[in-house]
Design a protein around this motif. Structure first.
Motif, PDB file in Angstrom:
ATOM      1  N   UNK A  46       3.143  -3.421   3.319  1.00  0.00           N
ATOM      2  CA  UNK A  46       3.982  -2.281   4.177  1.00  0.00           C
ATOM      3  C   UNK A  46       3.236  -0.803   3.915  1.00  0.00           C
ATOM      4  N   UNK A  47       2.219  -0.750   2.772  1.00  0.00           N
ATOM      5  CA  UNK A  47       1.710   0.410   2.759  1.00  0.00           C
ATOM      6  C   UNK A  47       0.422   0.782   3.697  1.00  0.00           C
ATOM      7  N   UNK A  48       0.282   1.864   4.218  1.00  0.00           N
ATOM      8  CA  UNK A  48      -0.835   2.209   4.973  1.00  0.00           C
ATOM      9  C   UNK A  48      -2.081   2.625   4.102  1.00  0.00           C
ATOM     10  N   UNK A  49      -3.057   2.746   4.714  1.00  0.00           N
ATOM     11  CA  UNK A  49      -4.230   3.057   4.010  1.00  0.00           C
ATOM     12  C   UNK A  49      -4.258   4.420   3.166  1.00  0.00           C
ATOM     13  N   UNK A  50      -3.528   5.184   4.046  1.00  0.00           N
ATOM     14  CA  UNK A  50      -3.526   6.762   3.220  1.00  0.00           C
ATOM     15  C   UNK A  50      -2.614   6.546   2.084  1.00  0.00           C
ATOM     16  N   UNK A  51      -1.546   5.758   2.186  1.00  0.00           N
ATOM     17  CA  UNK A  51      -0.542   5.534   0.908  1.00  0.00           C
ATOM     18  C   UNK A  51      -1.231   4.682  -0.329  1.00  0.00           C
ATOM     19  N   UNK A  52      -2.215   3.695   0.175  1.00  0.00           N
ATOM     20  CA  UNK A  52      -2.958   3.180  -0.770  1.00  0.00           C
ATOM     21  C   UNK A  52      -3.702   4.112  -1.571  1.00  0.00           C
ATOM     22  N   UNK A  53      -4.388   5.095  -0.685  1.00  0.00           N
ATOM     23  CA  UNK A  53      -5.418   6.045  -1.252  1.00  0.00           C
ATOM     24  C   UNK A  53      -4.633   7.000  -2.144  1.00  0.00           C
ATOM     25  N   UNK A  54      -3.452   7.516  -1.853  1.00  0.00           N
ATOM     26  CA  UNK A  54      -2.578   8.381  -2.612  1.00  0.00           C
ATOM     27  C   UNK A  54      -2.174   7.496  -3.891  1.00  0.00           C
ATOM     28  N   UNK A  55      -1.595   6.433  -4.074  1.00  0.00           N
ATOM     29  CA  UNK A  55      -1.315   5.544  -5.234  1.00  0.00           C
ATOM     30  C   UNK A  55      -2.587   5.404  -5.961  1.00  0.00           C
ATOM     31  N   UNK A  56      -3.509   5.076  -5.322  1.00  0.00           N
ATOM     32  CA  UNK A  56      -4.857   4.889  -6.149  1.00  0.00           C
ATOM     33  C   UNK A  56      -5.064   6.044  -6.994  1.00  0.00           C
ATOM     34  N   UNK A  57      -4.968   7.238  -6.454  1.00  0.00           N
ATOM     35  CA  UNK A  57      -5.460   8.713  -7.139  1.00  0.00           C
ATOM     36  C   UNK A  57      -4.389   9.022  -8.146  1.00  0.00           C
TER      37      UNK A  57
END
Length: 76
Positions: A46-57
């Motif tokens: 359910x995570x969007x690409x933007x949310x995945x980028x945020x979690x990664x950072x």
């Protein structure tokens, strides 16, 4: 193994999958038998690409902080 309030017995020959963002613990009550744990990091669907980028950072920042403070991340 306990994940949240759900406790289950290990069944030999079977795999299990759980969300490790939930409080969890596992124990080996038979130290004479080998237990192998293989961990896969999988994005929640359910995570969007933007949310995945945020979690990664955020995770990268935590890793960098640990490296700068001398934390090894291992129990040795």
């Amino acid at each position: 193994m306990r994940v949240g309030s759900d406790t289950r017995a290990w069944t030999e020959g079977n795999a299990c999958v759980f969300d490790d963002s939930i409080e969890h613990e596992a124990w080996n009550r038979n130290p004479d038998r080998l237990r192998v744990v293989l961990i896969f990091d999988i994005w929640r669907p359910e995570l969007t690409g933007m949310e995945q980028d945020f979690v990664s950072s955020v995770l990268q920042a935590v890793d960098n902080y640990g490296a700068a403070s001398g934390a090894s991340g291992s129990p040795d």
